[in-house]
Design a protein around this motif. Structure first.
Motif, PDB file in Angstrom:
ATOM      1  N   PHE A  39      20.222 -22.783 -13.384  1.00  0.00           N
ATOM      2  CA  PHE A  39      21.296 -22.839 -14.379  1.00  0.00           C
ATOM      3  C   PHE A  39      21.296 -21.549 -15.197  1.00  0.00           C
ATOM      4  O   PHE A  39      20.264 -21.130 -15.727  1.00  0.00           O
ATOM      5  CB  PHE A  39      21.138 -24.048 -15.306  1.00  0.00           C
ATOM      6  CG  PHE A  39      22.280 -24.166 -16.263  1.00  0.00           C
ATOM      7  CD1 PHE A  39      23.520 -24.598 -15.822  1.00  0.00           C
ATOM      8  CD2 PHE A  39      22.136 -23.790 -17.582  1.00  0.00           C
ATOM      9  CE1 PHE A  39      24.591 -24.668 -16.690  1.00  0.00           C
ATOM     10  CE2 PHE A  39      23.202 -23.854 -18.461  1.00  0.00           C
ATOM     11  CZ  PHE A  39      24.431 -24.298 -18.017  1.00  0.00           C
ATOM     12  N   PRO A  40      22.454 -20.883 -15.314  1.00  0.00           N
ATOM     13  CA  PRO A  40      22.534 -19.585 -16.030  1.00  0.00           C
ATOM     14  C   PRO A  40      22.516 -19.759 -17.548  1.00  0.00           C
ATOM     15  O   PRO A  40      23.547 -19.718 -18.205  1.00  0.00           O
ATOM     16  CB  PRO A  40      23.868 -19.016 -15.545  1.00  0.00           C
ATOM     17  CG  PRO A  40      24.697 -20.222 -15.222  1.00  0.00           C
ATOM     18  CD  PRO A  40      23.734 -21.262 -14.724  1.00  0.00           C
ATOM     19  N   ALA A  41      21.336 -19.919 -18.116  1.00  0.00           N
ATOM     20  CA  ALA A  41      21.203 -20.255 -19.530  1.00  0.00           C
ATOM     21  C   ALA A  41      20.936 -19.064 -20.449  1.00  0.00           C
ATOM     22  O   ALA A  41      21.050 -19.188 -21.652  1.00  0.00           O
ATOM     23  CB  ALA A  41      20.075 -21.282 -19.696  1.00  0.00           C
ATOM     24  N   TYR A  42      20.567 -17.911 -19.885  1.00  0.00           N
ATOM     25  CA  TYR A  42      20.101 -16.800 -20.722  1.00  0.00           C
ATOM     26  C   TYR A  42      21.087 -15.646 -20.768  1.00  0.00           C
ATOM     27  O   TYR A  42      21.559 -15.181 -19.740  1.00  0.00           O
ATOM     28  CB  TYR A  42      18.746 -16.282 -20.207  1.00  0.00           C
ATOM     29  CG  TYR A  42      17.694 -17.364 -20.208  1.00  0.00           C
ATOM     30  CD1 TYR A  42      16.993 -17.676 -21.364  1.00  0.00           C
ATOM     31  CD2 TYR A  42      17.431 -18.095 -19.050  1.00  0.00           C
ATOM     32  CE1 TYR A  42      16.047 -18.690 -21.373  1.00  0.00           C
ATOM     33  CE2 TYR A  42      16.482 -19.111 -19.055  1.00  0.00           C
ATOM     34  CZ  TYR A  42      15.795 -19.399 -20.217  1.00  0.00           C
ATOM     35  OH  TYR A  42      14.867 -20.399 -20.221  1.00  0.00           O
ATOM     36  N   THR A  43      21.342 -15.158 -21.992  1.00  0.00           N
ATOM     37  CA  THR A  43      22.195 -13.981 -22.168  1.00  0.00           C
ATOM     38  C   THR A  43      21.427 -12.740 -21.718  1.00  0.00           C
ATOM     39  O   THR A  43      20.201 -12.779 -21.561  1.00  0.00           O
ATOM     40  CB  THR A  43      22.558 -13.795 -23.653  1.00  0.00           C
ATOM     41  OG1 THR A  43      21.343 -13.575 -24.386  1.00  0.00           O
ATOM     42  CG2 THR A  43      23.312 -14.995 -24.210  1.00  0.00           C
TER      43      THR A  43
END
Length: 127
Positions: free
Chosen positions: A30-34
């Motif tokens: 899941f793409p959770a990090y900026t």
């Protein structure tokens, strides 16, 4: 890189089409990090993360506003790349090494699964 490096490519899909929050928190993809947070966690610069994107080791998901978003799996790959680069390996070579390590790991998992299935399968005797 294999498709699993960006399974949330359609990040701008409606909330009801995305997995529940608890499931997303447990999901390594899941793409959770900026970009900023990812660079901080990896101990690298945003430019280093962009370079990994240029080699296609990791392809960050883009938010609706066009900002890069990274998954835990992508951060693990970036940490491995940083280790190799810190040891003097050129970025492009480090990315090729990691891509091969990933393919080997997938092949080993598949072999183990096939071995387990084979052990469970009945033995057919031919006369």
């Amino acid at each position: 890189m294999p498709p699993e490096s960006q399974p949330y490519a359609g990040a701008s899909q409606p909330d009801d089409a995305r997995p529940p929050v608890a499931e997303r928190l447990d999901d390594d993809h899941f793409p959770a990090y900026t970009m900023g947070r990812a660079a901080e966690l990896v101990g690298a610069t945003p430019a280093f993360l962009r370079a990994l994107g240029e080699t296609e080791l990791i392809t960050p998901t883009r938010s609706e506003g066009g900002h890069r978003r990274y998954s835990r799996h992508q951060l693990k790959l970036a940490v491995r790349a940083r280790e190799l680069v810190d040891q003097g390996t050129p970025v492009d070579a480090a990315c090729r090494i990691i891509a091969l390590e990933e393919r080997l790991e997938q092949a080993e998992r598949l072999n183990e699964e096939l071995r387990r299935r084979g052990a469970d399968a009945p033995v057919h005797q031919h006369h």
